[in-house]
Design a protein around this motif. Structure first.
Motif, PDB file in Angstrom:
ATOM      1  N   GLY A  47      55.555  49.426  44.741  1.00  0.00           N
ATOM      2  CA  GLY A  47      54.848  50.207  43.735  1.00  0.00           C
ATOM      3  C   GLY A  47      53.501  50.697  44.224  1.00  0.00           C
ATOM      4  N   ALA A  48      53.065  50.198  45.393  1.00  0.00           N
ATOM      5  CA  ALA A  48      51.780  50.617  45.954  1.00  0.00           C
ATOM      6  C   ALA A  48      51.886  51.902  46.757  1.00  0.00           C
ATOM      7  N   LEU A  49      53.093  52.411  46.968  1.00  0.00           N
ATOM      8  CA  LEU A  49      53.259  53.659  47.713  1.00  0.00           C
ATOM      9  C   LEU A  49      52.709  54.838  46.919  1.00  0.00           C
ATOM     10  N   GLU A  50      52.147  55.828  47.630  1.00  0.00           N
ATOM     11  CA  GLU A  50      51.749  57.061  46.963  1.00  0.00           C
ATOM     12  C   GLU A  50      52.972  57.749  46.375  1.00  0.00           C
TER      13      GLU A  50
ATOM     14  N   PRO B 208      65.234  45.120  54.301  1.00  0.00           N
ATOM     15  CA  PRO B 208      64.342  45.996  55.068  1.00  0.00           C
ATOM     16  C   PRO B 208      63.456  45.245  56.048  1.00  0.00           C
ATOM     17  N   TYR B 209      63.404  43.922  55.960  1.00  0.00           N
ATOM     18  CA  TYR B 209      62.620  43.147  56.930  1.00  0.00           C
ATOM     19  C   TYR B 209      62.939  43.547  58.355  1.00  0.00           C
ATOM     20  N   TYR B 210      64.212  43.771  58.632  1.00  0.00           N
ATOM     21  CA  TYR B 210      64.623  44.017  60.013  1.00  0.00           C
ATOM     22  C   TYR B 210      64.111  45.364  60.525  1.00  0.00           C
ATOM     23  N   ILE B 211      64.110  46.380  59.664  1.00  0.00           N
ATOM     24  CA  ILE B 211      63.526  47.663  60.058  1.00  0.00           C
ATOM     25  C   ILE B 211      62.072  47.460  60.470  1.00  0.00           C
ATOM     26  N   TYR B 212      61.336  46.703  59.678  1.00  0.00           N
ATOM     27  CA  TYR B 212      59.916  46.487  59.970  1.00  0.00           C
ATOM     28  C   TYR B 212      59.730  45.703  61.264  1.00  0.00           C
ATOM     29  N   SER B 213      60.533  44.665  61.435  1.00  0.00           N
ATOM     30  CA  SER B 213      60.416  43.851  62.640  1.00  0.00           C
ATOM     31  C   SER B 213      60.801  44.642  63.879  1.00  0.00           C
ATOM     32  N   TYR B 214      61.892  45.381  63.809  1.00  0.00           N
ATOM     33  CA  TYR B 214      62.369  46.150  64.956  1.00  0.00           C
ATOM     34  C   TYR B 214      61.360  47.215  65.380  1.00  0.00           C
ATOM     35  N   PHE B 215      60.975  48.065  64.419  1.00  0.00           N
ATOM     36  CA  PHE B 215      60.322  49.328  64.760  1.00  0.00           C
ATOM     37  C   PHE B 215      58.805  49.354  64.565  1.00  0.00           C
ATOM     38  N   PHE B 216      58.266  48.371  63.832  1.00  0.00           N
ATOM     39  CA  PHE B 216      56.842  48.388  63.540  1.00  0.00           C
ATOM     40  C   PHE B 216      56.094  47.161  64.056  1.00  0.00           C
ATOM     41  N   GLY B 217      56.799  46.161  64.547  1.00  0.00           N
ATOM     42  CA  GLY B 217      56.156  44.952  65.029  1.00  0.00           C
ATOM     43  C   GLY B 217      55.584  45.128  66.432  1.00  0.00           C
TER      44      GLY B 217
ATOM     45  N   SER C 157      51.018  49.540  66.371  1.00  0.00           N
ATOM     46  CA  SER C 157      50.454  48.204  66.323  1.00  0.00           C
ATOM     47  C   SER C 157      49.424  48.135  65.211  1.00  0.00           C
ATOM     48  N   ASP C 158      49.643  47.232  64.261  1.00  0.00           N
ATOM     49  CA  ASP C 158      48.711  47.038  63.164  1.00  0.00           C
ATOM     50  C   ASP C 158      48.678  45.552  62.813  1.00  0.00           C
ATOM     51  N   PRO C 159      47.514  44.908  62.879  1.00  0.00           N
ATOM     52  CA  PRO C 159      47.447  43.461  62.628  1.00  0.00           C
ATOM     53  C   PRO C 159      47.954  43.055  61.248  1.00  0.00           C
ATOM     54  N   GLU C 160      47.671  43.862  60.222  1.00  0.00           N
ATOM     55  CA  GLU C 160      48.133  43.516  58.875  1.00  0.00           C
ATOM     56  C   GLU C 160      49.652  43.554  58.797  1.00  0.00           C
TER      57      GLU C 160
ATOM     58  N   GLN D 213      54.505  48.447  53.630  1.00  0.00           N
ATOM     59  CA  GLN D 213      54.832  49.812  53.219  1.00  0.00           C
ATOM     60  C   GLN D 213      53.583  50.658  53.011  1.00  0.00           C
ATOM     61  N   ALA D 214      52.524  50.048  52.460  1.00  0.00           N
ATOM     62  CA  ALA D 214      51.285  50.813  52.271  1.00  0.00           C
ATOM     63  C   ALA D 214      50.693  51.241  53.605  1.00  0.00           C
ATOM     64  N   ARG D 215      50.740  50.364  54.591  1.00  0.00           N
ATOM     65  CA  ARG D 215      50.168  50.680  55.898  1.00  0.00           C
ATOM     66  C   ARG D 215      50.982  51.755  56.624  1.00  0.00           C
ATOM     67  N   ILE D 216      52.304  51.613  56.634  1.00  0.00           N
ATOM     68  CA  ILE D 216      53.092  52.560  57.422  1.00  0.00           C
ATOM     69  C   ILE D 216      53.203  53.909  56.735  1.00  0.00           C
ATOM     70  N   GLU D 217      53.013  53.946  55.404  1.00  0.00           N
ATOM     71  CA  GLU D 217      52.972  55.251  54.742  1.00  0.00           C
ATOM     72  C   GLU D 217      51.738  56.023  55.192  1.00  0.00           C
ATOM     73  N   GLN D 218      50.615  55.341  55.372  1.00  0.00           N
ATOM     74  CA  GLN D 218      49.400  56.011  55.802  1.00  0.00           C
ATOM     75  C   GLN D 218      49.438  56.364  57.295  1.00  0.00           C
TER      76      GLN D 218
END
Length: 562
Positions: free
Chosen positions: A340-343, A445-454, A473-476, A503-508
């Motif tokens: 719900g935090a997505l724009e 969706p955890y796996y998408i985040y781990s694969y492509f954004f970790g 690369s984003d520490p948060e 989701q908020a970080r990768i949207e930005q």
């Protein structure tokens, strides 16, 4: 506690990205009813484009086949439908109360295709091989494995590791210790003469066509499809021609007028499943060596808003695609996790040129005399890479080129071979690349985040990355992925704040610019074989390139009586 789903930190499924292989090429070889000479119990499916290399190592990113067909996992997790994992070499598994100990019960009476017995020692050997880095440890597995008896192993972790289970159990290909222990370098050996427990063994091999033959000693019974043949064609048009001639039996990819497959291709049917998210990969991280305008988040967000997705869907994807979320949770399957935090919960389907212009002008860009934005004397010009023969992607880029020109962005399309594209993507030698983010081993969706954004899945430009091709690369984001890896997947309330953060970080930041959720369409020869997945019985994700889903399908098929 009962079966739970599992974690991944460094992760790349042993398959190539979803749409990638789907469009590589379809096979050519006669059908039972289409005028070809292929026997009615031989299934013809897509092979790789060009000369196929004799590589059946299931841990090699360039393997032509093997996972699921020759080498099995312990269980099969069906991404396309609900239900418990299907038993394969494993017959049961359970976690202890704190998620640090996984007990696995194995199937007894299984033999390798060379006649040797399959035992728990093979499972321990495989898990140890992965943990030690003897083959690419793309799942970040760090557990220790103990053989309890010939039919049971226990895997212990230093911390809760629930999210490891689907990858370890469903995407780790068990190999024979008696053969692999003698290999000098298992990660590089092509395994030209593969020995597995799976439903098929290697038959004839030629660069333009090879055959897998039903395993007569397979523990679940010899498959009714006697042979699966993989033929090489030069692209989607050649595949479409072969389909029209009844010379290919299953193809996962686009064909003209896909809404009328049954009319245009008598004897065939089609099924379309939304699964993979089409994106523009960007080499995004200048700190890791990426170069080009796309390293600026403002440029990436302008590219996002300048797309007319309705037009793209109509002209390039025959309206088989659907909305995509900028937070990369699937809008339907993962609705409970869309933050719900997505724009915006989903990307706008129409272009917002005013928003794109505002983003660029705020970032210091001004329109040049040729209508293209510039900053510091440099035009906003980008090159996007696509594999030659991927007709829907090529069409999409043609449409995007015109859309971006209206937005003051100069886009140049560069076609390459699959191998060239894959190598450039891994090394970060690109600006933009049309691709897709493929799902993990379980519907989460955890796996998408781990694969492509970790961060742990990437590397500096010039060094091969695992799956984080954007060099993001984003520490948060890393902290949230790590926290999710330790939580029981059944504890939705505890997990949601971490999904919100990611989701908020990768949207930005938008290191992967979302285009649409691809509808994976698979055309299949219903007059030649029965037992295909249907909307009412979606027992496997239907795609020739998805492993081990393809094996689950081929095992279920039966030739239609002549």
């Amino acid at each position: 506690m009962p079966v739970s789903l599992g974690r991944t930190r460094r992760t790349r499924i042993a398959v190539i990205g979803a749409t990638a292989v789907a469009l590589l090429v379809a096979g050519c070889g006669g059908s039972g009813s289409g005028g070809g000479s292929t026997p009615p119990d031989t299934l013809v499916v897509p092979g790789q484009s060009g000369d196929q290399i004799r590589n059946f190592n299931p841990y090699s990113p360039t393997a032509v086949e093997g996972p699921g067909m020759i080498f099995e996992s312990l269980f099969y997790f069906n991404l396309a439908g609900p239900g418990d994992p299907q038993e394969l070499l494993g017959t049961g598994f359970s976690w202890n109360e704190d998620g640090t100990e996984l007990t696995i019960t194995l199937r007894e009476g299984v033999t390798w295709s060379d006649g040797e017995d399959f035992t728990a020692d093979d499972v321990k050997f495989t898990f140890d091989l992965v943990a030690s880095g003897g083959v690419p440890n793309t799942i970040g597995f760090s557990g220790t494995t103990e053989v309890v008896d010939p039919a049971q192993v226990v895997v212990r972790f230093e911390e809760p590791s629930y999210m490891d289970a689907p990858q370890l159990l469903g995407k780790t290909w068990i190999v024979p210790e008696h053969l692999w222990s003698t290999m000098e370098d298992p990660s590089r050996d092509p395994v030209a003469e593969p020995v597995g427990t799976g439903p098929y063994t290697l038959g004839d091999f030629k660069p333009q066509a090879f055959t897998l033959t039903a395993n007569p000693t397979y523990w679940d019974g010899e498959p009714a499809v006697a042979n699966v043949r993989y033929d090489s064609l030069s692209g989607n048009q050649a595949t479409t021609d072969a389909l029209a001639a009844g010379e290919v039996d299953m193809f996962s990819g686009p064909v003209p007028d896909i809404a009328n497959v049954e009319e245009n291709y008598p004897g065939y049917q089609v099924i379309t499943i939304p699964m993979n998210q089409i994106v523009l990969d960007t080499c995004a991280n200048a700190d890791l060596g990426c170069e080009g305008p796309q390293t600026d988040p403002a440029v990436r967000r302008a590219l996002y808003y300048a797309m007319d997705r309705d037009q793209l869907n109509q002209l390039a994807f025959q309206n088989t695609a659907s909305a995509v979320s900028p937070g990369f949770a699937l809008p339907e399957r993962d609705a409970a996790y869309v933050s719900g935090a997505l724009e915006e919960p989903t990307a706008p389907m129409s272009a917002d040129l005013g928003r794109a212009e505002q983003i660029l002008t705020d970032a210091g860009y001004t329109r040049g005399g040729d209508g293209i934005y510039q900053r510091d004397g440099e035009r906003l010009a980008l090159t996007v890479t696509v594999v030659g023969g991927w007709t829907d992607y090529i069409t999409a880029l043609g449409v995007l080129t015109e859309q971006y020109a209206q937005a003051g962005i100069d886009l140049t399309v560069s076609q390459s071979s699959w191998n060239e594209m894959s190598d450039a993507r891994a090394r970060g030698d690109y600006e933009l690349m049309i691709d897709s983010l493929y799902p993990g081993p379980a519907p989460d969706p955890y796996y998408i985040y781990s694969y492509f954004f970790g961060s742990q899945n990437t590397a500096p430009v010039g060094e091969p990355s695992d799956t984080n091709y954007a060099r993001y690369s984003d520490p948060e984001v890393d902290e949230a992925i790590d926290a999710l890896s330790r939580l029981n997947p059944e504890d939705t309330e505890a997990r949601l704040p971490h999904y919100d953060t990611i989701q908020a970080r990768i949207e930005q930041d938008m290191p992967y610019i979302p285009i649409l959720t691809a509808g994976t369409s698979t055309e299949f020869h219903a007059d030649k074989f029965s037992g295909w997945p249907t909307a009412d019985d979606l027992y496997a994700f239907p795609a020739t390139w998805s492993r081990p889903d393809q094996a689950a399908i081929y095992k279920r098929l039966e030739p239609v009586a002549e």
